[in-house]
Motif scaffolding. Structure first.
Motif, mmCIF file in Angstrom:
data_model
loop_
_atom_site.group_PDB
_atom_site.id
_atom_site.type_symbol
_atom_site.label_atom_id
_atom_site.label_comp_id
_atom_site.label_asym_id
_atom_site.label_seq_id
_atom_site.Cartn_x
_atom_site.Cartn_y
_atom_site.Cartn_z
ATOM 1 N N ASP A 54 43.545 44.068 21.461
ATOM 2 C CA ASP A 54 42.834 45.317 21.217
ATOM 3 C C ASP A 54 43.838 46.415 20.884
ATOM 4 O O ASP A 54 44.917 46.484 21.484
ATOM 5 N N THR A 55 43.463 47.264 19.942
ATOM 6 C CA THR A 55 44.363 48.326 19.499
ATOM 7 C C THR A 55 43.731 49.695 19.733
ATOM 8 O O THR A 55 42.508 49.812 19.862
ATOM 9 N N PRO A 56 44.526 50.734 19.748
ATOM 10 C CA PRO A 56 43.979 52.097 19.765
ATOM 11 C C PRO A 56 43.228 52.395 18.467
ATOM 12 O O PRO A 56 43.356 51.669 17.469
ATOM 13 N N LEU A 57 42.467 53.483 18.480
ATOM 14 C CA LEU A 57 41.741 53.919 17.287
ATOM 15 C C LEU A 57 42.713 54.619 16.335
ATOM 16 O O LEU A 57 42.694 55.841 16.181
ATOM 17 N N SER A 58 43.565 53.831 15.714
ATOM 18 C CA SER A 58 44.561 54.377 14.796
ATOM 19 C C SER A 58 44.855 53.330 13.732
ATOM 20 O O SER A 58 45.748 52.483 13.891
ATOM 21 N N GLU A 59 44.084 53.367 12.650
ATOM 22 C CA GLU A 59 44.233 52.355 11.603
ATOM 23 C C GLU A 59 45.639 52.342 11.019
ATOM 24 O O GLU A 59 46.209 51.273 10.785
ATOM 25 N N SER A 60 46.195 53.510 10.794
ATOM 26 C CA SER A 60 47.560 53.562 10.268
ATOM 27 C C SER A 60 48.544 52.916 11.242
ATOM 28 O O SER A 60 49.451 52.184 10.833
ATOM 29 N N GLY A 61 48.330 53.144 12.540
ATOM 30 C CA GLY A 61 49.215 52.590 13.552
ATOM 31 C C GLY A 61 49.141 51.081 13.635
ATOM 32 O O GLY A 61 50.173 50.389 13.565
ATOM 33 N N PHE A 62 47.932 50.536 13.753
ATOM 34 C CA PHE A 62 47.887 49.090 13.970
ATOM 35 C C PHE A 62 48.062 48.293 12.680
ATOM 36 O O PHE A 62 48.549 47.152 12.723
ATOM 37 N N PHE A 85 37.138 53.137 6.877
ATOM 38 C CA PHE A 85 38.195 53.480 7.823
ATOM 39 C C PHE A 85 39.561 52.987 7.356
ATOM 40 O O PHE A 85 40.592 53.467 7.827
ATOM 41 N N SER A 86 39.580 52.035 6.418
ATOM 42 C CA SER A 86 40.866 51.566 5.903
ATOM 43 C C SER A 86 41.595 52.668 5.147
ATOM 44 O O SER A 86 42.818 52.586 4.958
ATOM 45 N N LEU A 87 40.866 53.702 4.742
ATOM 46 C CA LEU A 87 41.521 54.801 4.029
ATOM 47 C C LEU A 87 42.532 55.508 4.929
ATOM 48 O O LEU A 87 43.490 56.109 4.436
ATOM 49 N N LEU A 88 42.332 55.416 6.236
ATOM 50 C CA LEU A 88 43.294 55.999 7.169
ATOM 51 C C LEU A 88 44.600 55.209 7.202
ATOM 52 O O LEU A 88 45.617 55.710 7.700
ATOM 53 N N ALA A 89 44.572 54.000 6.681
ATOM 54 C CA ALA A 89 45.775 53.159 6.619
ATOM 55 C C ALA A 89 46.240 52.948 5.182
ATOM 56 O O ALA A 89 47.041 52.051 4.910
ATOM 57 N N LEU A 90 45.765 53.781 4.270
ATOM 58 C CA LEU A 90 46.066 53.580 2.857
ATOM 59 C C LEU A 90 47.569 53.612 2.583
ATOM 60 O O LEU A 90 48.089 52.828 1.782
ATOM 61 N N GLY A 134 37.007 47.402 -5.039
ATOM 62 C CA GLY A 134 37.504 47.591 -6.397
ATOM 63 C C GLY A 134 38.722 48.498 -6.446
ATOM 64 O O GLY A 134 39.588 48.337 -7.315
ATOM 65 N N TRP A 135 38.807 49.467 -5.512
ATOM 66 C CA TRP A 135 40.002 50.308 -5.428
ATOM 67 C C TRP A 135 41.235 49.455 -5.128
ATOM 68 O O TRP A 135 42.273 49.586 -5.763
#
Length: 326
Positions: A54-62, A85-90, A134-135
């Motif tokens: 389980d990870t924190p709510l931080s897409e960029s982090g995990f 939400f993947s945009l937070l890890a773009l 598609g992006w």
């Protein structure tokens, strides 16, 4: 055996973890909660918290942690709750995962698999419903998979884990409850080629992922009117199987691309361009497109359905393509 799309993915994760102890799953609520879509239910009890993390709510982090683990020789499966939400890890996906092999002259590889839910139709409103695969298909260095069948849901993961470069798997949220038969010995599948799901001679319907079912329904309805539609499931959006696309167009001389993404700058536009560039003289009609309305996906059910591709819209586009020959 009888199974569901959700269970097929779980079986694929379980199989990969038994076959390779470098494989682990990480993401929000994948452990004790069993996954936001119940895909990882029971895996924590089977493999323990070191491998179901389980990870924190931080897409960029995990996602960044997953990239680091892959660089260190592990085979991480990173689950992102939804494509929005993947945009937070773009930055991690596009600037790191996709580029490190090229920027290091091949000295580094990032054998990372990222799974995420995509698509609408479940009244989850705009921030949980868009189709942005598609992006990502625009980005060199990534491989983009869109399993639409139980066999692909079961079989694409292990093949993806053998890739030296990052692979993104887009699972349409409407498919998780889809049930059907899957052979007991179902295993890894090819991720390089598109698949003809229905043979036909009059018009090619080209699609992928969550819209495959409605396109097959549209093809059946067209068949009742004497129009035999061929249905091509792209399966992989990057790299596209140009040979399969051009082969079906050469056979039917008409094409309609069905894409749940928005029309402007879309995957459907890219496919249409490739057909025009390489198969223009095979066409007897302009390439048709059925896409989502260019609005944030609405919450209200009647508005959401109006915004998305439908059987009726696919049938109308196919009839127009066939009628344009004259």
């Amino acid at each position: 055996m009888k199974t569901t799309y959700r269970e097929a993915i779980r079986a694929a994760i379980r199989d990969a973890m038994h076959r390779d102890d470098r494989v682990f799953l990480m993401g929000e609520d994948v452990g004790s909660y069993g996954g936001c879509y119940a895909v990882s239910l029971g895996l924590l009890e089977e493999f323990g918290p070191e491998r179901i993390r389980d990870t924190p709510l931080s897409e960029s982090g995990f996602v960044g942690a997953g990239i680091g683990a892959a660089l260190g020789g592990m085979r991480p499966i990173v689950e992102i709750m939804t494509v929005n939400f993947s945009l937070l890890a773009l930055d991690q996906i596009v600037n790191n995962a996709a580029t490190l092999s090229h920027m290091s002259g091949g000295q580094l590889s990032v054998p990372l698999v990222i799974r995420m839910t995509t698509g609408a139709g479940r009244q989850l409103a705009a921030q949980h419903s868009h189709s942005l695969e598609g992006w990502y298909a625009h980005i060199p260095g990534l491989r983009i998979l869109t399993p639409a069948t139980l066999a692909d849901a079961r079989g694409m993961l292990w093949t993806a884990l053998q890739e030296p470069d990052p692979v993104l798997i887009f699972e349409h949220g409407s498919l998780y409850n889809e049930a059907g038969d899957l052979p007991d010995d179902a295993g890894a599948v090819d991720i390089d080629t598109a698949a003809v799901r229905r043979q036909g001679a009059d018009v090619s319907l080209i699609t992928y992922g969550g819209t495959l079912g409605l396109v097959l329904d549209a093809a059946d309805r067209l068949g009742g009117d004497g129009i035999e539609a061929e249905v091509l499931d792209l399966r992989t959006l990057r790299p596209l199987d140009d040979a399969a696309i051009l082969a079906t167009v050469a056979k039917t001389h008409r094409a309609v691309v069905v894409d749940e993404g928005w029309r402007s700058g879309s995957l459907s536009a890219e496919i249409s361009a490739r057909i025009t560039e390489h198969a223009f003289y095979d066409l007897d009609a302009p390439v048709g497109r059925v896409c989502s309305a260019e609005v944030p996906v609405p919450y209200a059910r009647h508005l959401e359905q109006a915004a998305l591709p439908s059987v009726e819209r696919v049938v109308a586009a196919a009839r127009e393509a066939v009628g344009a020959h004259g």
